[in-house]
Design an enzyme around this catalytic site. Sequence first.
Site, PDB file in Angstrom:
ATOM      1  N   ALA A 429       0.613  -1.165   0.027  1.00  0.00           N
ATOM      2  CA  ALA A 429      -0.404   0.037  -0.488  1.00  0.00           C
ATOM      3  C   ALA A 429       0.874   1.462   0.278  1.00  0.00           C
ATOM      4  O   ALA A 429       2.070   1.557   0.578  1.00  0.00           O
ATOM      5  CB  ALA A 429      -1.118   0.009   1.610  1.00  0.00           C
ATOM      6  N   CYS A 430       0.118   2.726  -0.431  1.00  0.00           N
ATOM      7  CA  CYS A 430       0.992   3.774  -0.259  1.00  0.00           C
ATOM      8  C   CYS A 430      -0.326   4.542   0.684  1.00  0.00           C
ATOM      9  O   CYS A 430      -1.024   3.224   1.196  1.00  0.00           O
ATOM     10  CB  CYS A 430       1.061   4.209  -1.820  1.00  0.00           C
ATOM     11  SG  CYS A 430      -0.058   4.765  -2.757  1.00  0.00           S
ATOM     12  N   ILE A 431      -0.222   5.744   0.578  1.00  0.00           N
ATOM     13  CA  ILE A 431      -1.316   6.457   0.858  1.00  0.00           C
ATOM     14  C   ILE A 431      -2.705   6.009   0.796  1.00  0.00           C
ATOM     15  O   ILE A 431      -3.241   6.455   2.069  1.00  0.00           O
ATOM     16  CB  ILE A 431      -0.529   7.717   1.103  1.00  0.00           C
ATOM     17  CG1 ILE A 431       1.053   8.114   1.544  1.00  0.00           C
ATOM     18  CG2 ILE A 431      -1.460   9.032   1.902  1.00  0.00           C
ATOM     19  CD1 ILE A 431       0.935   9.950   1.213  1.00  0.00           C
ATOM     20  N   ARG A 433      -3.672   3.649  -1.346  1.00  0.00           N
ATOM     21  CA  ARG A 433      -4.204   2.468  -2.399  1.00  0.00           C
ATOM     22  C   ARG A 433      -3.693   1.624  -2.159  1.00  0.00           C
ATOM     23  O   ARG A 433      -2.282   0.967  -1.401  1.00  0.00           O
ATOM     24  CB  ARG A 433      -3.215   2.895  -4.088  1.00  0.00           C
ATOM     25  CG  ARG A 433      -3.428   4.601  -4.690  1.00  0.00           C
ATOM     26  CD  ARG A 433      -3.283   4.200  -5.877  1.00  0.00           C
ATOM     27  NE  ARG A 433      -3.034   5.653  -6.153  1.00  0.00           N
ATOM     28  CZ  ARG A 433      -3.353   6.281  -7.584  1.00  0.00           C
ATOM     29  NH1 ARG A 433      -2.870   4.646  -8.653  1.00  0.00           N
ATOM     30  NH2 ARG A 433      -3.196   7.289  -8.241  1.00  0.00           N
TER      31      ARG A 433
END
Length: 484
Positions: A429-431, A433
């Site tokens: 995951a990123c911030i 997604r």
Amino acid sequence: MNILGYLQKIGRALMVPVAVLPAAAILMGIGYWIDPNGWGGGSPVAAFLIKAGAAIIDSMPVLFAVGVAYGMSKDKDGSAALAGLVGFLVVTTLLSPGAVAQIKGIPADQVPAAFAKISNQFVGILCGVIAAELYNRFSSVELHKALAFFSGRRLVPIVTSVVMIVVSFILMAVWPVIYGGLVNFGESIVSMGSTGAGIYAFFNRLLIPVGLHHALNSVFWFDVAGINDIPNFLGGQSSIDAGKAVVGVTGMYQAGFFPIMMFGLPGAALAIYHSAKKENKEKVASIMIAAAFAAFFTGVTEPLEFSFMFVAPVLYVIHALLTGLSVFIASSMHWIAGFGFSAGLVDMVLSSRNPLATQWYMLLVQGLVFFGLYYAIFRAVIVKFNLKTPGREDDEAVPVQAQTTDRTELARQYLEVLGGQENLVTIDACITRLRLTLKDRSIVDERKLKALGAAGVVKLGEQNLQVILGPLAEIIAGEMKALR
């Protein structure tokens, strides 16, 4: 993995070091609020906070090396981060001007200027990528019993230090060329002034669907091509004194995003709500209010953007054009504010006392104008072309976001919709997604994903899938990993 997929992987990893910027922004922002005139000269507390934030900003190249290595490693182990640090130290030491002069046997004044800038985010990213690949390849290697202590993860920093010696000698030949190309690119954009800033902002939005905007941002926001807009802005008076920042100019690649994120996109949300069918308005309102508030308060826009990005691409192109126009106007008028996370209310308040923030309040006026523009244009285009934005679907009900507040249960539901644990190869995951690699993407029910609260879904290659969740993304990813 295809090239696009690999660039996606790097883009995801870039968010690890970028995630520390809010800490610097908060520390320095509070410091400027305490002492808006002396910038630490009249208050020991302000000086303490500003210097603490500057410690983060000044160390961004090494943070990129460590963060990218960690983010791209297969199991997010600390040994990968250590390898990234080792690699960065080896390269920057061997390619420092003094070392280059000694190795090449030339006078110090004949060393190419590129080596004076060897400690930068580009080199940090390069070292991080190489260290991560070495970790993924050698972290499971078992040596002979006599050397067993150095097997596995302990082997990686050793291998990295050796490989980086080779990389350093290669860079000794090619870095001046790479650096010259990056600087020329940066200077070409800078020479275009406000027009260049607007062009950058336009492509910043266009690249969001595939997640490659992070790579573009690094050129303008950090010291990849000599622009370094965010660190120079956050540096405040110290950046001005050092000749790194110019009042009314530094921050030009950030300021124009405030009117879009705080006002423009909420205007689009209102247009989408008013364009929805009567029977769907209540459901659309719950989604749009949450997404608009996130955009206004924190600058997190993806949940809102993904609500129309794929169902009405023409609206997204209009959004990108309006973003470019906003950044162009703010830059032309020298209305400047900056951010450490994103262009929301929190960052605007924190940056308002920064000595580089000029007429920042005019961004609020500009924002009100863009609220009207977004609302009028979106409403007219949606109705004119009968676009199927949320609430206007012909044969499907508007997805209802999941009601459960139990993150573990929500993660379990996402796992089920994604085909179960056996269908997931990687979870990250990123911030905003979930970034997933699946064995069989065809069995994923996108409709059910949206019913669980996903704002959108992005397909990349044959196996990669991104699920847009907003700030919950990292929490849900962690819960999904714990359930495996």
